[in-house]
Design a protein around this motif. Structure first.
Motif, PDB file in Angstrom:
ATOM      1  N   ARG A   1       0.859  -1.194   0.000  1.00  0.00           N
ATOM      2  CA  ARG A   1       0.000   0.000   0.000  1.00  0.00           C
ATOM      3  C   ARG A   1       0.888   1.235   0.000  1.00  0.00           C
ATOM      4  O   ARG A   1       1.892   1.296   0.723  1.00  0.00           O
ATOM      5  N   LYS A   2       0.534   2.212  -0.792  1.00  0.00           N
ATOM      6  CA  LYS A   2       1.312   3.449  -0.882  1.00  0.00           C
ATOM      7  C   LYS A   2       0.939   4.379   0.271  1.00  0.00           C
ATOM      8  O   LYS A   2      -0.224   4.482   0.651  1.00  0.00           O
ATOM      9  N   ASP A   3       1.939   5.043   0.809  1.00  0.00           N
ATOM     10  CA  ASP A   3       1.728   5.978   1.909  1.00  0.00           C
ATOM     11  C   ASP A   3       1.134   7.282   1.406  1.00  0.00           C
ATOM     12  O   ASP A   3       1.198   7.607   0.220  1.00  0.00           O
ATOM     13  N   GLY A   4       0.594   8.055   2.334  1.00  0.00           N
ATOM     14  CA  GLY A   4       0.127   9.401   2.024  1.00  0.00           C
ATOM     15  C   GLY A   4      -1.158   9.435   1.221  1.00  0.00           C
ATOM     16  O   GLY A   4      -1.404  10.387   0.485  1.00  0.00           O
ATOM     17  N   ARG A   5      -2.021   8.438   1.368  1.00  0.00           N
ATOM     18  CA  ARG A   5      -3.244   8.371   0.571  1.00  0.00           C
ATOM     19  C   ARG A   5      -4.474   8.860   1.331  1.00  0.00           C
ATOM     20  O   ARG A   5      -5.574   8.874   0.774  1.00  0.00           O
TER      21      ARG A   5
END
Length: 192
Positions: A184-188
Motif C-alpha cells: 500500500r502506498k503511503d500518504g493516501r
C-alpha cells in the motif's frame, strides 16, 4: 466473512483454474452488484456475464487486438520491467483462462447526469461484485484495457446493443494460485 477481512484478502487474480463457476454463484454475485449505492438512485449499470465457451471465444478474439494495442504503452510505462509487460500482455490476451467474463456497461446510451457520477456508481457496483466473489472463494480482476484501446463500442454492439458505454471488464473464476498483495502506498489519506 468479516467485511474488513474480505477487503484485505481480495486480490487481482490473473490465472484461473479450470473449475467452473455455477450459474447460481454467478447470479448471486451479479445480484450483489445491483445492491450498490448510486447517485440519485439511477442504478445505471448493466452487466453481461459471458459464461458459455462460445461467447467467451468471441471476447477472446477481441482481446488479442486489445493486447496488441496496449503493448506499446505498457513498454513505455514499464521500460525497466519487461517481465511486467510480458505478463500483462499475456493476461490481457488470454484473460487468465477465467471461466467467466463480466462486462459492465452504462444502462443507457445517454444520461442527463454527469458521466463521472454514473461511472462512479458503476464502480461501486463492481466493487460489490469483487467482494462478493472473494467471499465465495472466487478470484477476479478488474480491467479497463478494452476501454483504453477503444473497443468498448464494438463490445457493446456485440454483447449489449442499445446500452451505453463500456465501463470495465471483470474476469471471474477460481484462482489457480493465491494472489499477492501489492504494498500500500503511503500518504493516501489524512484525518483532520
Amino acid at each position: 466473512m468479516e467485511t474488513i477481512k474480505n477487503i484485505h484478502t481480495r486480490r487481482s487474480i490473473r490465472n484461473y483454474s479450470d473449475q467452473p463457476v455455477s450459474k447460481e454463484e454467478l447470479q448471486e454475485i451479479l445480484e450483489a452488484g445491483t445492491w450498490a449505492p448510486s447517485g440519485v438512485n439511477l442504478q445505471p449499470w448493466y452487466f453481461v456475464a459471458l459464461h458459455s465457451p462460445e461467447e467467451r471465444a468471441k471476447m477472446e478474439e477481441i482481446m488479442v487486438r486489445v493486447s496488441d494495442r496496449l503493448e506499446p504503452s505498457l513498454k513505455a510505462r514499464f521500460a525497466t520491467a519487461p517481465s511486467v509487460v510480458d505478463e500483462t500482455v499475456t493476461f490481457v490476451r488470454s484473460l487468465g483462462g477465467a471461466p467467466v467474463y463480466i462486462l459492465a456497461f452504462q444502462l443507457k446510451p445517454d444520461y442527463e447526469n454527469a458521466a463521472d457520477m454514473v461511472n462512479l456508481s458503476i464502480g461501486a457496483a463492481l466493487e460489490n461484485i469483487l467482494l462478493s466473489a472473494n467471499d465465495k472463494g472466487l478470484g477476479t480482476c478488474w480491467l479497463t484495457a478494452p476501454v483504453e484501446t477503444q473497443v468498448g463500442d464494438e463490445l457493446r454492439d456485440l454483447f449489449a446493443p442499445g446500452k451505453g458505454s463500456l465501463v470495465a471488464l471483470v474476469t471471474l473464476g477460481y484462482p489457480e494460485k493465491e494472489g499477492k498483495a501489492p504494498k500500500r502506498k503511503d500518504g493516501r489519506f489524512v484525518i483532520i
